[in-house]
Design an enzyme around this catalytic site. Structure first.
Site, mmCIF file in Angstrom:
data_model
loop_
_atom_site.group_PDB
_atom_site.id
_atom_site.type_symbol
_atom_site.label_atom_id
_atom_site.label_comp_id
_atom_site.label_asym_id
_atom_site.label_seq_id
_atom_site.Cartn_x
_atom_site.Cartn_y
_atom_site.Cartn_z
ATOM 1 N N HIS A 58 6.081 -13.464 -1.480
ATOM 2 C CA HIS A 58 5.251 -13.756 -2.577
ATOM 3 C C HIS A 58 4.042 -12.871 -2.428
ATOM 4 O O HIS A 58 3.713 -12.529 -1.393
ATOM 5 C CB HIS A 58 5.124 -15.166 -2.802
ATOM 6 C CG HIS A 58 6.033 -16.126 -3.088
ATOM 7 N ND1 HIS A 58 5.761 -17.227 -3.725
ATOM 8 C CD2 HIS A 58 7.527 -15.863 -3.209
ATOM 9 C CE1 HIS A 58 7.127 -17.728 -3.984
ATOM 10 N NE2 HIS A 58 8.079 -17.040 -3.608
ATOM 11 N N GLU A 60 0.962 -13.824 -2.620
ATOM 12 C CA GLU A 60 -0.206 -14.136 -2.039
ATOM 13 C C GLU A 60 0.065 -14.063 -0.697
ATOM 14 O O GLU A 60 -0.878 -13.616 0.321
ATOM 15 C CB GLU A 60 -0.221 -15.687 -2.127
ATOM 16 C CG GLU A 60 -0.680 -16.095 -3.905
ATOM 17 C CD GLU A 60 0.446 -16.235 -4.710
ATOM 18 O OE1 GLU A 60 0.447 -16.910 -5.585
ATOM 19 O OE2 GLU A 60 1.572 -15.818 -4.129
ATOM 20 N N CYS A 88 2.228 -21.420 -5.276
ATOM 21 C CA CYS A 88 3.310 -22.449 -5.045
ATOM 22 C C CYS A 88 3.139 -23.095 -3.784
ATOM 23 O O CYS A 88 2.188 -22.933 -3.149
ATOM 24 C CB CYS A 88 4.831 -21.580 -4.973
ATOM 25 S SG CYS A 88 4.991 -20.699 -3.660
ATOM 26 N N CYS A 91 2.957 -21.046 -0.568
ATOM 27 C CA CYS A 91 1.729 -20.090 -0.345
ATOM 28 C C CYS A 91 0.336 -21.079 -0.289
ATOM 29 O O CYS A 91 -0.244 -20.570 0.473
ATOM 30 C CB CYS A 91 1.635 -19.384 -1.691
ATOM 31 S SG CYS A 91 2.940 -18.079 -1.933
#
Length: 200
Positions: A58, A60, A88, A91
């Site tokens: 992801h 992040e 999410c 993360c």
């Protein structure tokens, strides 16, 4: 730093993240993240899930790893993470372990969000129980230039964005009272999806 200047930096960094997501192209979902200290960019990244065939990549996570290398330390204390969509749960745990001081995001994620749904970002129990691992809850600012983030997703792929929005996955603003089901009735969803796909 006074609030007006801080909010100005927040908006500039969010717009940078939105532009970064738009530049990623159609092969990746336009998630993007910028990590900064004040108005200095430390790291930035887009999703690399499809590119690297790795569901953990992801934006992040990628940006935090890049920031740690740039700063030469594990802790990202004193930094702010800017992301186009609410982090999410995965993360959010990584954010807490990275000890980021602030998290700023545009669109909320009522189904997967590590703040609005699972509340990992604000959970003080984590740092009280395991202070060696988890930092204190970061300051969270949501909805920053959310309309622009929404337009970025729409420009990336109007059809995909329509489905995401219809299902209530990401939202710019609360359209209903808290606790209400954000999705339209199933029959209406089916009709809308049929109409979206009928031209293909």
């Amino acid at each position: 730093m006074d609030a007006a200047r801080l909010h100005g930096i927040d908006e500039r960094m969010m717009r940078r993240a939105i532009a970064l997501g738009a530049a990623a192209g159609w092969r990746e979902l336009p998630f993007a993240c910028v990590i900064a200290r004040g108005d200095e960019v430390v790291a930035e990244a887009t999703n690399a899930v499809r590119r690297e065939q790795d569901v953990t990549r992801h934006a992040e996570i990628v940006a935090m790893a890049t920031a740690r290398r740039a700063l030469g330390r594990r802790s990202l204390a004193g930094c702010t993470l800017y992301t186009t969509v609410e982090p999410c749960a995965m993360c959010a745990f990584a954010i807490r372990e990275s000890r980021l001081g602030r998290v700023v995001y545009g669109l909320r994620s009522p189904m997967m969000g590590g703040h609005s749904r699972w509340d990992i970002l604000a959970d003080a129990t984590l740092s009280r129980s395991m202070p060696e691992v988890f930092g204190a809850p970061p300051e969270v600012r949501s909805g920053v230039v959310a309309d622009e983030a929404e337009r970025g997703w729409l420009a990336w792929n109007p059809l995909v964005w329509s489905i995401i929005r219809l299902r209530g996955c990401f939202v710019a603003h609360d359209a209903q009272p808290e606790g209400a089901d954000p999705s339209p009735p199933r029959r209406a969803r089916r009709r809308t999806l049929r109409s979206l796909f009928s031209g293909l």
